[in-house]
Design a protein around this motif. Structure first.
Motif, PDB file in Angstrom:
ATOM      1  N   VAL A   4      45.102  36.994  43.283  1.00  0.00           N
ATOM      2  CA  VAL A   4      44.230  36.009  42.648  1.00  0.00           C
ATOM      3  C   VAL A   4      42.919  35.916  43.399  1.00  0.00           C
ATOM      4  N   VAL A   5      41.907  35.499  42.661  1.00  0.00           N
ATOM      5  CA  VAL A   5      40.642  35.093  43.269  1.00  0.00           C
ATOM      6  C   VAL A   5      40.578  33.589  43.098  1.00  0.00           C
ATOM      7  N   GLU A   6      40.422  32.913  44.233  1.00  0.00           N
ATOM      8  CA  GLU A   6      40.337  31.458  44.235  1.00  0.00           C
ATOM      9  C   GLU A   6      38.938  31.055  44.688  1.00  0.00           C
ATOM     10  N   ARG A   7      38.348  30.134  43.937  1.00  0.00           N
ATOM     11  CA  ARG A   7      37.013  29.640  44.273  1.00  0.00           C
ATOM     12  C   ARG A   7      36.981  28.137  44.046  1.00  0.00           C
ATOM     13  N   GLN A   8      36.562  27.410  45.047  1.00  0.00           N
ATOM     14  CA  GLN A   8      36.471  25.952  44.981  1.00  0.00           C
ATOM     15  C   GLN A   8      37.802  25.331  44.558  1.00  0.00           C
ATOM     16  N   GLY A   9      38.899  25.877  45.126  1.00  0.00           N
ATOM     17  CA  GLY A   9      40.225  25.336  44.878  1.00  0.00           C
ATOM     18  C   GLY A   9      40.844  25.693  43.540  1.00  0.00           C
ATOM     19  N   ILE A  32      41.892  28.917  40.683  1.00  0.00           N
ATOM     20  CA  ILE A  32      42.063  30.347  40.424  1.00  0.00           C
ATOM     21  C   ILE A  32      41.102  30.727  39.305  1.00  0.00           C
ATOM     22  N   VAL A  33      40.215  31.692  39.598  1.00  0.00           N
ATOM     23  CA  VAL A  33      39.208  32.113  38.618  1.00  0.00           C
ATOM     24  C   VAL A  33      39.392  33.570  38.207  1.00  0.00           C
ATOM     25  N   GLY A  34      40.350  34.258  38.843  1.00  0.00           N
ATOM     26  CA  GLY A  34      40.626  35.644  38.496  1.00  0.00           C
ATOM     27  C   GLY A  34      42.039  36.011  38.890  1.00  0.00           C
ATOM     28  N   ILE A  35      42.662  36.883  38.080  1.00  0.00           N
ATOM     29  CA  ILE A  35      44.026  37.327  38.371  1.00  0.00           C
ATOM     30  C   ILE A  35      44.177  38.814  38.100  1.00  0.00           C
TER      31      ILE A  35
END
Length: 166
Positions: A62-67, A69-72
């Motif tokens: 996963v890509v996590e940004r500002q708490g 998940i914005v990408g998987i």
């Protein structure tokens, strides 16, 4: 895989317990993008079991940004009888539309390529919808090649049940 910092204060990491809702939200957004918004039957409980249960058979980065998940990248193992080695099948790659263009999709696929190399796997494969020109262009830019002599086959629903009952 240790977490990796990405642009815009994002982190790329292996999925972990607690990510279930974020994974499901991304799966639902992907289904909407692929013009099948009502097709998702998956649940948080199913993700908990399949990804983090006693014997996981599916994995994710996963890509996590500002708490959030914005990408998987959801994946599982394959096996090549010709090479005698495993590979990774990328089932789903999704980055929220507002987060695209920041390198997150490439970073997710690169993480899977790293998994392949580190584990001695021979290939990384996936399918893409014929109409999805932006994704096709993205994949070609990574060096992916189409397997034009191969067509995916699938049994589901009544056809699967009928064959199973023979």
């Amino acid at each position: 895989m240790p977490p990796r910092l990405l642009p815009h204060d994002a982190v790329l990491r292996a999925a972990q317990p607690g990510d279930e809702q974020g994974l499901l939200d991304s799966i639902r957004h992907l289904a909407a993008y692929e013009r099948e918004p009502d097709a998702v039957e998956n649940t948080v409980e199913m993700i908990t079991d399949r990804f983090f249960g006693a014997a996981p058979k599916v994995f994710a980065h996963v890509v996590e940004r500002q708490g959030r998940i914005v990408g998987i990248a959801v994946w599982f193992l394959t096996y090549s009888t010709w090479t005698g080695t495993h590979g990774i099948w990328l089932e789903d790659l999704f980055v929220e539309e507002s987060e695209r263009g920041r390198g997150y999709g490439k970073a997710l696929i690169a993480a899977l390529a790293h998994e392949c190399r580190a584990r001695g796997y021979s290939r990384l494969e996936w399918t893409v919808l014929d109409w999805n020109a932006p994704s096709i262009a993205f994949y070609r830019g990574l060096g992916a090649i189409p397997m034009e002599e191969w067509t995916t086959q699938r049994l589901t629903g009544e056809a699967l049940a009928a064959l199973a009952s023979e």
